[in-house]
Design a protein around this motif. Structure first.
Motif, PDB file in Angstrom:
ATOM      1  N   PRO A 181       0.801  -1.223   0.000  1.00 55.52           N
ATOM      2  CA  PRO A 181       0.000   0.000   0.000  1.00 55.52           C
ATOM      3  C   PRO A 181       0.836   1.277   0.000  1.00 55.52           C
ATOM      4  CG  PRO A 181      -0.926  -1.582   1.536  1.00 55.52           C
ATOM      5  CD  PRO A 181       0.357  -2.173   1.034  1.00 55.52           C
ATOM      6  N   MET A 182       1.898   1.316   0.809  1.00 51.63           N
ATOM      7  CA  MET A 182       2.684   2.544   0.913  1.00 51.63           C
ATOM      8  C   MET A 182       3.510   2.843  -0.333  1.00 51.63           C
ATOM      9  SD  MET A 182       3.993   3.163   4.713  1.00 51.63           S
ATOM     10  CE  MET A 182       3.876   1.750   5.732  1.00 51.63           C
ATOM     11  N   VAL A 216       5.792  -8.199   6.295  1.00 46.87           N
ATOM     12  CA  VAL A 216       4.424  -7.671   6.369  1.00 46.87           C
ATOM     13  C   VAL A 216       3.713  -7.725   5.009  1.00 46.87           C
ATOM     14  CG1 VAL A 216       3.079  -5.547   6.700  1.00 46.87           C
ATOM     15  CG2 VAL A 216       4.732  -6.235   8.414  1.00 46.87           C
ATOM     16  N   GLU A 224       2.945 -11.428   4.009  1.00 43.50           N
ATOM     17  CA  GLU A 224       1.862 -11.989   4.828  1.00 43.50           C
ATOM     18  C   GLU A 224       0.511 -11.409   4.421  1.00 43.50           C
ATOM     19  OE1 GLU A 224       1.801 -14.377   6.871  1.00 43.50           O
ATOM     20  OE2 GLU A 224       3.769 -14.628   7.768  1.00 43.50           O
ATOM     21  N   SER A 225       0.467 -10.089   4.244  1.00 38.09           N
ATOM     22  CA  SER A 225      -0.831  -9.482   3.945  1.00 38.09           C
ATOM     23  C   SER A 225      -1.273  -9.816   2.518  1.00 38.09           C
ATOM     24  CB  SER A 225      -0.813  -7.974   4.202  1.00 38.09           C
ATOM     25  OG  SER A 225       0.212  -7.360   3.481  1.00 38.09           O
ATOM     26  N   ALA A 235      -2.786 -13.135   2.772  1.00 41.06           N
ATOM     27  CA  ALA A 235      -4.128 -13.026   3.363  1.00 41.06           C
ATOM     28  C   ALA A 235      -5.137 -12.560   2.313  1.00 41.06           C
ATOM     29  CB  ALA A 235      -4.106 -12.046   4.536  1.00 41.06           C
ATOM     30  N   VAL A 291      10.566 -14.455  16.739  1.00 39.58           N
ATOM     31  CA  VAL A 291       9.341 -14.558  15.949  1.00 39.58           C
ATOM     32  C   VAL A 291       9.182 -15.963  15.373  1.00 39.58           C
ATOM     33  CG1 VAL A 291       8.041 -13.543  14.054  1.00 39.58           C
ATOM     34  CG2 VAL A 291       9.608 -12.131  15.371  1.00 39.58           C
ATOM     35  N   ILE A 331      12.377  -9.020  13.661  1.00 41.99           N
ATOM     36  CA  ILE A 331      11.420  -8.089  14.276  1.00 41.99           C
ATOM     37  C   ILE A 331      11.440  -6.717  13.608  1.00 41.99           C
ATOM     38  CG2 ILE A 331      11.466  -9.240  16.518  1.00 41.99           C
ATOM     39  CD1 ILE A 331      13.272  -7.012  17.536  1.00 41.99           C
ATOM     40  N   GLU A 341      10.144  -5.123  11.258  1.00 45.80           N
ATOM     41  CA  GLU A 341       9.052  -5.115  10.298  1.00 45.80           C
ATOM     42  C   GLU A 341       8.224  -3.859  10.474  1.00 45.80           C
ATOM     43  OE1 GLU A 341       7.794  -7.163   7.957  1.00 45.80           O
ATOM     44  OE2 GLU A 341       9.437  -8.595   8.019  1.00 45.80           O
ATOM     45  N   LEU A 342       7.523  -3.498   9.417  1.00 44.43           N
ATOM     46  CA  LEU A 342       6.602  -2.373   9.456  1.00 44.43           C
ATOM     47  C   LEU A 342       5.689  -2.454  10.682  1.00 44.43           C
ATOM     48  CD1 LEU A 342       6.792  -0.406   7.192  1.00 44.43           C
ATOM     49  CD2 LEU A 342       4.944  -1.596   6.028  1.00 44.43           C
ATOM     50  N   PHE A 343       5.450  -1.373  11.312  1.00 41.94           N
ATOM     51  CA  PHE A 343       4.591  -1.171  12.492  1.00 41.94           C
ATOM     52  C   PHE A 343       5.114  -1.823  13.785  1.00 41.94           C
ATOM     53  CE2 PHE A 343       1.539  -2.923   9.153  1.00 41.94           C
ATOM     54  CZ  PHE A 343       1.518  -1.771   8.396  1.00 41.94           C
ATOM     55  N   LEU A 400       4.692  -6.852  18.043  1.00 42.63           N
ATOM     56  CA  LEU A 400       4.877  -6.904  16.587  1.00 42.63           C
ATOM     57  C   LEU A 400       3.552  -6.745  15.859  1.00 42.63           C
ATOM     58  CD1 LEU A 400       7.403  -9.850  16.358  1.00 42.63           C
ATOM     59  CD2 LEU A 400       7.900  -7.413  16.363  1.00 42.63           C
ATOM     60  N   SER A 425       1.221  -8.798  15.104  1.00 38.38           N
ATOM     61  CA  SER A 425       1.224  -9.752  13.990  1.00 38.38           C
ATOM     62  C   SER A 425      -0.153 -10.081  13.435  1.00 38.38           C
ATOM     63  CB  SER A 425       1.988 -11.021  14.353  1.00 38.38           C
ATOM     64  OG  SER A 425       1.933 -11.256  15.728  1.00 38.38           O
ATOM     65  N   ARG A 441      -0.836  -7.876  10.028  1.00 40.51           N
ATOM     66  CA  ARG A 441      -0.348  -8.290   8.730  1.00 40.51           C
ATOM     67  C   ARG A 441      -1.070  -9.514   8.163  1.00 40.51           C
ATOM     68  NH1 ARG A 441       5.558 -10.310  10.728  1.00 40.51           N
ATOM     69  NH2 ARG A 441       5.295  -8.565  12.154  1.00 40.51           N
ATOM     70  N   SER A 442      -1.773 -10.262   9.014  1.00 43.31           N
ATOM     71  CA  SER A 442      -2.494 -11.408   8.472  1.00 43.31           C
ATOM     72  C   SER A 442      -3.896 -11.027   8.013  1.00 43.31           C
ATOM     73  CB  SER A 442      -2.524 -12.553   9.482  1.00 43.31           C
ATOM     74  OG  SER A 442      -3.029 -12.092  10.704  1.00 43.31           O
ATOM     75  N   ASP A 443      -4.108  -9.745   7.807  1.00 38.99           N
ATOM     76  CA  ASP A 443      -5.395  -9.243   7.334  1.00 38.99           C
ATOM     77  C   ASP A 443      -5.109  -8.027   6.445  1.00 38.99           C
ATOM     78  OD1 ASP A 443      -8.555  -8.717   8.963  1.00 38.99           O
ATOM     79  OD2 ASP A 443      -7.826  -7.713   7.169  1.00 38.99           O
ATOM     80  N   ILE A 444      -5.510  -8.126   5.199  1.00 39.33           N
ATOM     81  CA  ILE A 444      -5.145  -7.057   4.252  1.00 39.33           C
ATOM     82  C   ILE A 444      -5.828  -5.732   4.590  1.00 39.33           C
ATOM     83  CG2 ILE A 444      -6.902  -7.696   2.522  1.00 39.33           C
ATOM     84  CD1 ILE A 444      -3.360  -6.443   1.699  1.00 39.33           C
ATOM     85  N   THR A 466      -3.975  -4.235   7.448  1.00 36.13           N
ATOM     86  CA  THR A 466      -2.686  -3.763   6.942  1.00 36.13           C
ATOM     87  C   THR A 466      -2.854  -2.443   6.194  1.00 36.13           C
ATOM     88  OG1 THR A 466      -1.969  -6.053   6.702  1.00 36.13           O
ATOM     89  CG2 THR A 466      -0.654  -4.397   5.564  1.00 36.13           C
ATOM     90  N   CYS A 478      -1.122   0.965   7.247  1.00 38.68           N
ATOM     91  CA  CYS A 478      -0.236   1.633   6.281  1.00 38.68           C
ATOM     92  C   CYS A 478      -0.642   3.092   6.105  1.00 38.68           C
ATOM     93  CB  CYS A 478      -0.282   0.935   4.922  1.00 38.68           C
ATOM     94  SG  CYS A 478       0.679  -0.578   4.847  1.00 38.68           S
ATOM     95  N   TYR A 525      -9.610  -0.840  -2.254  1.00 34.97           N
ATOM     96  CA  TYR A 525      -9.965  -2.075  -1.557  1.00 34.97           C
ATOM     97  C   TYR A 525     -11.437  -2.059  -1.159  1.00 34.97           C
ATOM     98  CZ  TYR A 525     -10.329  -5.773   1.839  1.00 34.97           C
ATOM     99  OH  TYR A 525     -10.760  -6.892   2.514  1.00 34.97           O
TER     100      TYR A 525
END
Ligand SMILES: [Zn+2]
Ligand SMILES: [Zn+2]
Lengths: 200, 257
Positions: free
Chosen positions: A114-115, A148, A151-152, A155, A187, B50, B52-54, B80, B82, B85-88, B91, B95, B252
């Motif tokens: 997205p970014m 990220v 993973e997304s 999903a 992790v 670790i 990672e974004l956010f 983290l 987490s 990130r497992s959901d668009i 995310t 973002c 989206y």
């Protein structure tokens, strides 16, 4: 480098543009080519231009190929019910090297970001749906990265694939083989613990 | 700047060469900072996946000998997030907020209030079963206040007539005037947005007081829709840019593909 004749400098400059090659290495390579038989140099030059002319994207998986179908999609012995979705051709190569997979691949050409303004229309999601619609695939294995964006994206794919008669799975994360637990990052260890399996 | 420790949230991660990452972080104690994480691309051992974004981290940074970029020496994860990130959709919202902060923040100033709000909404977003939209309304309202860009809901931006005196349930607003425009002034100003008086009340509640209480405010579907439409137009107009993730989010919402 400046004491070399112009033609050598030219080659050094061109080699130096390659990733991971500094001026010293470029100079060594250039002199190596110079001191070896002409036939070898010709072969090298030819193989580069020939590769550029003949490589295209495989019609089915979008991996690199010399023909309409790549060396994986064109093989009859592979399990056509399994489709492994990866980000880039290099990911497919890694899984192939592992020798643990006999299905087919699909190369997305990136991940949703997205970014960076990368949306579903910028990667091959539409093509993936078309591939699944053809009906041969029974299981889609999502093998995008574990960052990220990876993973997304996975999903998102799971979400859009929900409407199709296929099983959707995600590659597992876990402890590297041959490693000492104390060197495994937090992790990965957490994920490995969550996804533990019964021992038969 | 010599070495220091702080908690920080990763706003951006860019690959640098074949081995390193350059991170943009929103730190609690130093505001926005950039730091290089050496060998973090190849070796997961050092920073343990670790970066990672956010990610909310406890970090220790040092300055390089040349005095340029800060060097990330150590990082321990605090959260983290987490599930984001497992959901668009999660995310995409995360973002958007992250990009807003990154666009608006300048290096060198601390913003503890904004840091607090950002940490709160990320933590809430990470929960299962939470609605993303009210959180985004909350974040955007608080962001506007902290950034000094708060919309003027109290009175007409042109003639100062109080909003309470406007005899209509829907109130016009102008992006360029930064708030409400009464019916008699709406001809002279570009009153291009609309909000119901009820929605304006909710937005004002979102902005003040205890954040955990504000986070529990409920919106009807219509109130939520007009709030998002207003805020997602107001913010880009006033920061002068449309965040790329906002475009992603809007696409989206129109449905996958
Ligand atoms: Zn192929
Ligand atoms: Zn007025």
């Amino acid at each position: 480098m400046l004491h070399h004749p112009k033609s050598i400098i030219n080659l050094i400059r061109n080699l130096g543009r390659l990733p991971g090659i500094g001026e010293k290495t470029a100079e060594r390579l250039a002199l190596h080519i110079l001191n070896n038989p002409s036939a070898q140099a010709q072969q090298l030059a030819l193989s580069i231009t020939h590769m550029k002319e003949s490589v295209r994207l495989c019609r089915k998986c979008f991996g690199y190929s010399d023909h309409e179908l790549c060396t994986i999609c064109g093989v009859v012995s592979r399990n056509t019910a399994l489709l492994c979705v990866v980000e880039q051709p290099a990911d497919m190569t890694s899984i192939e090297k592992s020798g643990g997979y006999n299905g087919l691949y699909f190369i997305l050409g990136g991940v949703l970001a997205p970014m960076d303004g990368v949306g579903p229309e910028h990667i091959r999601i539409g093509e993936l749906m078309k591939r699944v619609e053809r009906g041969e695939v029974k299981e889609v294995i999502l093998a995008t990265g574990t960052h990220v964006e990876g993973e997304s994206t996975s999903a998102y794919l799971a979400q859009v694939l929900r409407g199709y008669p296929v099983t959707v799975s995600r590659i597992a994360s876990g402890v590297p083989v041959g490693g000492d637990l104390k060197y495994v990052d937090q992790v990965t260890l957490k994920k490995a613990m969550e996804k533990r399996h019964a021992v038969e | 700047m010599s070495g220091f420790s702080t908690t920080a949230i990763i706003l951006r991660r860019v690959e640098y060469g074949d081995y390193d990452f350059i991170l943009t972080l929103f730190s609690r104690d130093r505001g926005k900072i950039s730091a290089i994480a050496k060998s973090a691309q190849k070796s997961k051992r050092r920073f343990g996946g670790i970066l990672e974004l956010f990610s909310l981290l406890e970090i220790e940074v040092g300055s390089s000998r040349s005095g340029g970029l800060l060097i990330l020496k150590e990082a321990v994860s605090r959260n983290l997030f987490s599930n984001i990130r497992s959901d668009i959709k999660k995310t995409a919202y995360a973002c958007y907020w992250t990009e807003l902060i990154n666009l608006w923040l300048e290096e060198g100033n601390t913003h503890p209030a904004l840091y607090e709000v950002f940490g709160y909404v990320l933590e809430q977003l990470d929960r299962a079963g939470i609605d993303e939209e009210p959180l985004s309304i909350l974040f955007q309202m608080r962001f506007l206040s902290i950034a000094g860009l708060k919309p003027n809901f109290e009175s007409c931006a042109n003639c100062r007539r109080p909003t309470a005196d406007i005899d209509a349930s829907m109130v016009f607003l102008s992006l360029s005037a930064g708030g409400v425009i009464c019916p008699s002034c709406s001809g002279s100003r570009s009153a291009n947005m609309k909000l119901s008086k009820g929605t304006i009340k909710l937005l004002q509640w979102m902005d003040g007081g205890d954040i955990t209480k504000a986070g529990r405010i409920r919106f009807s579907a219509a109130e939520q829709k007009e709030s998002l439409l207003f805020l997602e137009s107001f913010i880009p107009y006033h920061i002068g840019r449309e965040p790329k993730s906002l475009k992603f989010l809007k696409n989206y919402r129109r449905g996958p593909l």
